[in-house]
Design an enzyme around this catalytic site. Sequence first.
Site, mmCIF file in Angstrom:
data_model
loop_
_atom_site.group_PDB
_atom_site.id
_atom_site.type_symbol
_atom_site.label_atom_id
_atom_site.label_comp_id
_atom_site.label_asym_id
_atom_site.label_seq_id
_atom_site.Cartn_x
_atom_site.Cartn_y
_atom_site.Cartn_z
ATOM 1 N N PHE A 149 -28.232 -44.983 -43.729
ATOM 2 C CA PHE A 149 -28.534 -44.665 -45.121
ATOM 3 C C PHE A 149 -28.667 -45.915 -45.969
ATOM 4 O O PHE A 149 -29.632 -46.090 -46.724
ATOM 5 C CB PHE A 149 -27.440 -43.752 -45.684
ATOM 6 C CG PHE A 149 -27.525 -43.536 -47.170
ATOM 7 C CD1 PHE A 149 -28.495 -42.713 -47.705
ATOM 8 C CD2 PHE A 149 -26.633 -44.157 -48.037
ATOM 9 C CE1 PHE A 149 -28.581 -42.512 -49.083
ATOM 10 C CE2 PHE A 149 -26.702 -43.966 -49.405
ATOM 11 C CZ PHE A 149 -27.683 -43.134 -49.932
ATOM 12 N N LEU A 150 -27.705 -46.832 -45.853
ATOM 13 C CA LEU A 150 -27.679 -48.000 -46.725
ATOM 14 C C LEU A 150 -28.714 -49.054 -46.367
ATOM 15 O O LEU A 150 -28.899 -50.008 -47.115
ATOM 16 C CB LEU A 150 -26.278 -48.619 -46.724
ATOM 17 C CG LEU A 150 -25.194 -47.758 -47.372
ATOM 18 C CD1 LEU A 150 -23.803 -48.274 -47.016
ATOM 19 C CD2 LEU A 150 -25.377 -47.711 -48.883
ATOM 20 N N TYR B 110 -19.670 -43.295 -24.879
ATOM 21 C CA TYR B 110 -21.064 -43.593 -25.209
ATOM 22 C C TYR B 110 -21.954 -43.417 -23.981
ATOM 23 O O TYR B 110 -21.963 -44.246 -23.066
ATOM 24 C CB TYR B 110 -21.204 -45.022 -25.737
ATOM 25 C CG TYR B 110 -20.401 -45.328 -26.980
ATOM 26 C CD1 TYR B 110 -19.904 -44.318 -27.798
ATOM 27 C CD2 TYR B 110 -20.137 -46.638 -27.344
ATOM 28 C CE1 TYR B 110 -19.172 -44.605 -28.927
ATOM 29 C CE2 TYR B 110 -19.405 -46.933 -28.492
ATOM 30 C CZ TYR B 110 -18.921 -45.915 -29.274
ATOM 31 O OH TYR B 110 -18.192 -46.201 -30.402
ATOM 32 N N PRO C 272 -21.137 -49.628 -40.844
ATOM 33 C CA PRO C 272 -21.142 -50.275 -42.165
ATOM 34 C C PRO C 272 -22.438 -50.023 -42.941
ATOM 35 O O PRO C 272 -22.485 -50.281 -44.150
ATOM 36 C CB PRO C 272 -20.973 -51.760 -41.825
ATOM 37 C CG PRO C 272 -21.563 -51.900 -40.457
ATOM 38 C CD PRO C 272 -21.191 -50.625 -39.755
ATOM 39 N N LEU C 273 -23.464 -49.503 -42.251
ATOM 40 C CA LEU C 273 -24.723 -49.173 -42.913
ATOM 41 C C LEU C 273 -24.803 -47.691 -43.270
ATOM 42 O O LEU C 273 -25.881 -47.195 -43.594
ATOM 43 C CB LEU C 273 -25.911 -49.551 -42.015
ATOM 44 C CG LEU C 273 -26.046 -51.039 -41.706
ATOM 45 C CD1 LEU C 273 -27.163 -51.286 -40.712
ATOM 46 C CD2 LEU C 273 -26.293 -51.829 -42.979
ATOM 47 N N ARG D 36 -24.578 -45.099 -41.357
ATOM 48 C CA ARG D 36 -25.425 -44.431 -40.360
ATOM 49 C C ARG D 36 -26.903 -44.515 -40.745
ATOM 50 O O ARG D 36 -27.649 -43.563 -40.638
ATOM 51 C CB ARG D 36 -24.969 -42.975 -40.156
ATOM 52 C CG ARG D 36 -23.504 -42.875 -39.718
ATOM 53 C CD ARG D 36 -23.084 -41.460 -39.437
ATOM 54 N NE ARG D 36 -21.642 -41.368 -39.210
ATOM 55 C CZ ARG D 36 -21.038 -41.569 -38.035
ATOM 56 N NH1 ARG D 36 -21.763 -41.878 -36.983
ATOM 57 N NH2 ARG D 36 -19.725 -41.472 -37.905
#
Length: 335
Positions: A208-209, A55, A203-204, A206
């Site tokens: 979208f959710l 990262y 968990p989202l 990326r």
Amino acid sequence: MKQRKIGTSPVSAIGLGCMNYAHGYGNGLDDRDAADLLLKALDLGYTHFDTATMYGAGRSERILGDTLSARRSEFFLASKCVLYPGPNGQGREIDGRPERIKAACEDSLKRLKTDVIDLYYQHRLDPNVPIEESAGAFADLIRQGKIRSYGLSEISAETLRRAHAVNPVAALQSEYSLWTRNPEIATLEACAELGVTFVAFSPLGRKFLSGKLSLTDVEAPAAGDMRASMPRFEPQTYARNLALLDGYRAIAEDVGCSMAELAIAWVLSRGEHVVAIPGTANPEHLAENARADEVVLTPEILARLDALINERTVLGPRYNPAQQADVETEDFAPA
């Protein structure tokens, strides 16, 4: 925040993925703002911080060490090696040789300003090095007191079992959300069987959710946004996937939570051996994600979610062929 365990260590059920402020989506923060984000996370109750050498070519680790080393006893620290920036910062390389793992650990300890890393992952499987050899290097680091446990990222259930036979694996990390269900093929069950914590990144989906990534965002991505090369974020495909969010938004309204909270709560509902590590560079989203800890989902709501967004209703693979070549996670057969 509610607590779950990695090995014998209690951690917040929702941890912080420490990629976004330094790498990946083209919207990273300067050092001061990144430090403020980390301090806010600790004050909100996040006690699990997950970073990696990859990262920002060590920048995420350095900022975390500079910011939180004085409060080291207050959190569980995870980092990763084996996946590194390529020559001159171009591309990336995978090197799972024991000597490289041990050298990388020394470098991570310096950047993180700590004597020991709680959980040190093999970020990707090196196809040229037997997993038993890499696992042996992590076992040596545990015996030397430089790490407390080790984990694996984006690997198959078979590889997990092979590594676990050399030295017990504490955690397996893979992408998991309503729209990325690959762990349900084998690794979620294998983790439960072996007593390994499953750590869900992205968990989202990326973003979208969360409902906060528009078609316009996808059509004009920021420089350095890795989603631009992912098939699901190709504009025409993404436009079709967005249709799923109408029903998803309605479910969030019925539950009385935000869409982001609903996505994280769904991941946590998968089992007590599952923790989530959403990443963000936004302090407001950091606080919103933490509130998912309070969301309770009924069997009826879970059934509605599972029927709406799954491997059959989402269009496009999660990775392009070059990206997929670097992961060993089981994949669904083409429809």
